[in-house]
Design a protein around this motif. Sequence first.
Motif, PDB file in Angstrom:
ATOM      1  N   PRO A  19     -37.125  36.843  -7.152  1.00 13.06           N
ATOM      2  CA  PRO A  19     -38.374  36.121  -6.882  1.00 13.06           C
ATOM      3  C   PRO A  19     -38.356  35.490  -5.496  1.00 13.06           C
ATOM      4  O   PRO A  19     -37.296  35.177  -4.956  1.00 13.06           O
ATOM      5  CB  PRO A  19     -38.388  35.048  -7.977  1.00 13.06           C
ATOM      6  N   SER A  20     -39.535  35.292  -4.921  1.00 13.88           N
ATOM      7  CA  SER A  20     -39.633  34.665  -3.601  1.00 13.88           C
ATOM      8  C   SER A  20     -39.119  33.237  -3.630  1.00 13.88           C
ATOM      9  O   SER A  20     -38.578  32.748  -2.633  1.00 13.88           O
ATOM     10  CB  SER A  20     -41.076  34.703  -3.099  1.00 13.88           C
ATOM     11  N   THR A  21     -39.266  32.556  -4.766  1.00 22.61           N
ATOM     12  CA  THR A  21     -38.755  31.201  -4.965  1.00 22.61           C
ATOM     13  C   THR A  21     -38.347  31.053  -6.422  1.00 22.61           C
ATOM     14  O   THR A  21     -39.048  31.519  -7.312  1.00 22.61           O
ATOM     15  CB  THR A  21     -39.826  30.140  -4.619  1.00 22.61           C
ATOM     16  N   PHE A  22     -37.218  30.387  -6.659  1.00 23.05           N
ATOM     17  CA  PHE A  22     -36.746  30.169  -8.030  1.00 23.05           C
ATOM     18  C   PHE A  22     -37.268  28.874  -8.635  1.00 23.05           C
ATOM     19  O   PHE A  22     -37.448  28.775  -9.846  1.00 23.05           O
ATOM     20  CB  PHE A  22     -35.219  30.145  -8.069  1.00 23.05           C
ATOM     21  N   THR A  23     -37.443  27.845  -7.821  1.00 25.44           N
ATOM     22  CA  THR A  23     -37.923  26.548  -8.313  1.00 25.44           C
ATOM     23  C   THR A  23     -39.050  26.065  -7.426  1.00 25.44           C
ATOM     24  O   THR A  23     -38.962  26.123  -6.194  1.00 25.44           O
ATOM     25  CB  THR A  23     -36.789  25.505  -8.341  1.00 25.44           C
ATOM     26  N   LEU A  24     -40.118  25.569  -8.070  1.00 27.26           N
ATOM     27  CA  LEU A  24     -41.290  25.112  -7.335  1.00 27.26           C
ATOM     28  C   LEU A  24     -41.811  23.819  -7.955  1.00 27.26           C
ATOM     29  O   LEU A  24     -41.465  23.482  -9.091  1.00 27.26           O
ATOM     30  CB  LEU A  24     -42.400  26.163  -7.361  1.00 27.26           C
ATOM     31  N   SER A  25     -42.655  23.128  -7.212  1.00 25.12           N
ATOM     32  CA  SER A  25     -43.296  21.918  -7.713  1.00 25.12           C
ATOM     33  C   SER A  25     -44.805  22.062  -7.560  1.00 25.12           C
ATOM     34  O   SER A  25     -45.300  22.983  -6.906  1.00 25.12           O
ATOM     35  CB  SER A  25     -42.795  20.695  -6.931  1.00 25.12           C
ATOM     36  N   GLY A  26     -45.532  21.140  -8.168  1.00 25.87           N
ATOM     37  CA  GLY A  26     -46.983  21.183  -8.099  1.00 25.87           C
ATOM     38  C   GLY A  26     -47.595  21.584  -9.416  1.00 25.87           C
ATOM     39  O   GLY A  26     -46.904  21.822 -10.415  1.00 25.87           O
ATOM     40  N   ASP A  27     -48.924  21.671  -9.433  1.00 25.50           N
ATOM     41  CA  ASP A  27     -49.644  22.009 -10.652  1.00 25.50           C
ATOM     42  C   ASP A  27     -49.787  23.514 -10.848  1.00 25.50           C
ATOM     43  O   ASP A  27     -49.906  23.989 -11.985  1.00 25.50           O
ATOM     44  CB  ASP A  27     -51.037  21.375 -10.634  1.00 25.50           C
ATOM     45  N   GLU A  28     -49.777  24.277  -9.738  1.00 22.82           N
ATOM     46  CA  GLU A  28     -49.990  25.706  -9.817  1.00 22.82           C
ATOM     47  C   GLU A  28     -49.392  26.364  -8.586  1.00 22.82           C
ATOM     48  O   GLU A  28     -49.594  25.899  -7.466  1.00 22.82           O
ATOM     49  CB  GLU A  28     -51.490  26.006  -9.910  1.00 22.82           C
ATOM     50  N   GLN A  29     -48.637  27.445  -8.788  1.00 22.73           N
ATOM     51  CA  GLN A  29     -47.998  28.143  -7.675  1.00 22.73           C
ATOM     52  C   GLN A  29     -47.959  29.642  -7.953  1.00 22.73           C
ATOM     53  O   GLN A  29     -47.958  30.078  -9.105  1.00 22.73           O
ATOM     54  CB  GLN A  29     -46.561  27.646  -7.463  1.00 22.73           C
ATOM     55  N   TRP A  30     -47.891  30.427  -6.867  1.00 23.13           N
ATOM     56  CA  TRP A  30     -47.694  31.865  -6.958  1.00 23.13           C
ATOM     57  C   TRP A  30     -46.284  32.214  -6.501  1.00 23.13           C
ATOM     58  O   TRP A  30     -45.733  31.576  -5.611  1.00 23.13           O
ATOM     59  CB  TRP A  30     -48.678  32.612  -6.053  1.00 23.13           C
ATOM     60  N   ILE A  31     -45.713  33.242  -7.114  1.00 29.76           N
ATOM     61  CA  ILE A  31     -44.479  33.834  -6.610  1.00 29.76           C
ATOM     62  C   ILE A  31     -44.681  35.340  -6.470  1.00 29.76           C
ATOM     63  O   ILE A  31     -45.525  35.927  -7.158  1.00 29.76           O
ATOM     64  CB  ILE A  31     -43.262  33.570  -7.520  1.00 29.76           C
TER      65      ILE A  31
END
Length: 272
Positions: free
Chosen positions: A32-44
Amino acid sequence: MKLNLPKAGACLTAAALIAAGTASAHRAWMLPSTFTLSGDEQWITVDGAISNNLFTPNHVAMRLDGVTVTGPDGAAVEIQNASSGEIRSAFDVLLDQQGTYRLSSGGAGYFASWQEDGERKRWRGTAETLAAEGIEQKPDVEISRTVRRTETFVTLGAPSDGVFATEGTGLELKPVTHPNDIYASEEVSFQFLLDGAPAEGVSIELVRGHDRYRDVEGAVELTTDADGMVTFTPDTAAPYWMSAEHESEGSLNGQPIAVRTSYVVTFEALPF
């Protein structure tokens, strides 16, 4: 079993072996482009391939027809913008729930080979088509069953455990340490299950990614203990690839066959 993963050029304890040089086998992976993210909504965006070097597409693209994504609530999540080229596949996933998502590819099937008219014939398919096509009746036919999984995990917000429910078939990962809560220089513990039971004596290979840029690949070989556990400590913040393989004897309509099962997981160790 415990060990520290070495930096390039360092030595391992007697509990593990380093395989020098580059990989000789093709390896399946999802990154994946990122393994951990923050926020209400994100794309990978997720890349998938079978390659000679980890996370460098240079052989064939991963097939996407067996890819599933499971959300933190256990429901299926649709992959979007899926595409496959010659050496790499890619797809997008919208993360709109807090927690951990499971991205998985794999399946089970039968393989057969036999001599016919002076040529080696090969076949693959389901148990139903195996019987329907009379493959079992071929002279000196060799039949095996394969169960494979290739997975990775991505978390939006705080890590959750709902996606770690197991199916009881083949090799599966039951994390003790959450795959999205791994840090360099901290001990990690994973448990492997085989057909729902602790998988003792399973061969594990662990490699830090982007091995193309190292003179020594640094592959580490481990073996699960009586509880199906392996414990290790990554020294370097980086993405990692772990593979588990097991071979046993099974049966098909009363005849012995080889059963080969494999599991691959990609994760990252964050800076401590």
